[in-house]
Scaffold this active site. Sequence first.
Site, PDB file in Angstrom:
ATOM      1  CB  SER A   1      17.684   3.564  41.637  1.00 39.99           C
ATOM      2  OG  SER A   1      18.895   2.849  41.625  1.00 39.99           O
ATOM      3  CG  ASN A   2      21.183   3.177  37.586  1.00 39.83           C
ATOM      4  OD1 ASN A   2      21.603   2.046  37.740  1.00 39.83           O
ATOM      5  ND2 ASN A   2      21.817   4.251  38.081  1.00 39.83           N
TER       6      ASN A   2
END
Length: 406
Positions: free
Chosen positions: A210-211
């Site tokens: 993810s980020n």
Amino acid sequence: MRPFSGRRILLGVTGGIASYKTVSLARLLAQAGADVDVVMTRSAREFVGAVTFEALTARPVHVDLIADGHALDHIALAKQNEVIVVAPATADFISRAAAGRADDLLTACLLANASPVLIVPAMNDRMWSHPQTVANVAHLRRLGYAVLEPGTGPLASPDEGAGQGRMREPEEILAAVARFLEPAGALSGKRVVVTAGPTREPIDPVRFISNRSSGKMGVAIARAAKRRGAEVTLIAGPLEVPVPEGVSVIRVERTSEMADAVRAALVGANLLVMAAAPADFRPRAVAGAKLKKSAGLAPIALEQTDDILNSTRDARPKGCVVVGFALETNDILANAAAKLESKGLDFIVANDATETGAGFGGDTNRVTILTKTTKPETLPLMSKDAVADAILDRVELLWKDGASGR
Ligand code: CTP
């Protein structure tokens, strides 16, 4: 005519002699039909009695965080109002607000609040021009608060000078409040789709790629669009912030799920704002069971996810305005301009991921707005709520000047 009928206003009163004018302001707001919750600081009560405001607004006046042994729900008080007006705002109050204090009910309401705030200073001219006050006011503006500059002319107390510091007249404050309340409804009848937050691409049942997106920017846009009367669909990955009231929320996890949700929501949409940061890569294969350390480290082969803006282009209704974001670390304007073109956008909102106070996670952002036809416009560092309003102001202008250029 009761132009503010049904509108909710929190009126903060701090301890300045100009509070005698706030009595007239409370009366004007109530006459205009608004439900006015008055919050007074302790020192304000030295100048005007709470009963005066109670009589004018026909509502109880709030003073303390703790009343009758119970904690007052400042969160609810702040949330239920559409605008907070602080008049008069003394130098001391401005300093406490700028420092983010929450040591009385009014400052606590400011911190719990997500609506526009109008600060109406009143003080001695030397206090107003002191560099400390100048810095505090500039900081409040950066936080997105509107400040109604004091006027010049005789101050309330006859032995004081006639420099700048005099609180604006109740009618001028009323007009400023009206400007805040007006935007509501400007988007009524419009269907707005906003995406927010990151997406997650699973590696195995417990791990993912993810980020750092928090979702704050997208949520701010959804809230602002809702406040302006739009019918808002928020398509959200995992968010770090609560979703605004009155917005329909579609929760998604993976980029492909966000793309499907965007495609479906685009039916009949007038505006798409892609504020999400979808994961750009996913593991080529997702392990069915948790990968065990004992099995050793195997490389994870990745493949690209679909670009949502591009893959849903065919689903955009004619005239639908499309706004994208570009979070860059270098060559910001050139990269953003390339994305504006390649993703078929009306606007792109670019920001620098390396700049303090901008980008992921925080509550503020410094953005540059690029369009196909205008020069890049860099806005000052401001709250994400203020950035959301700036974006919607420009979308409204585009609608006023004629439909989207695409
Ligand atoms: N976006 C999208 N689909 C993706 C990735 C991004 O629709 N899979 C959207 C974002 O929501 C944003 C815009 O495209 O509005 C630009 O996103 P950004 O991450 O800056 O660019 P990318 O296209 O992912 O390019 P790169 O990561 O190479 O900079």
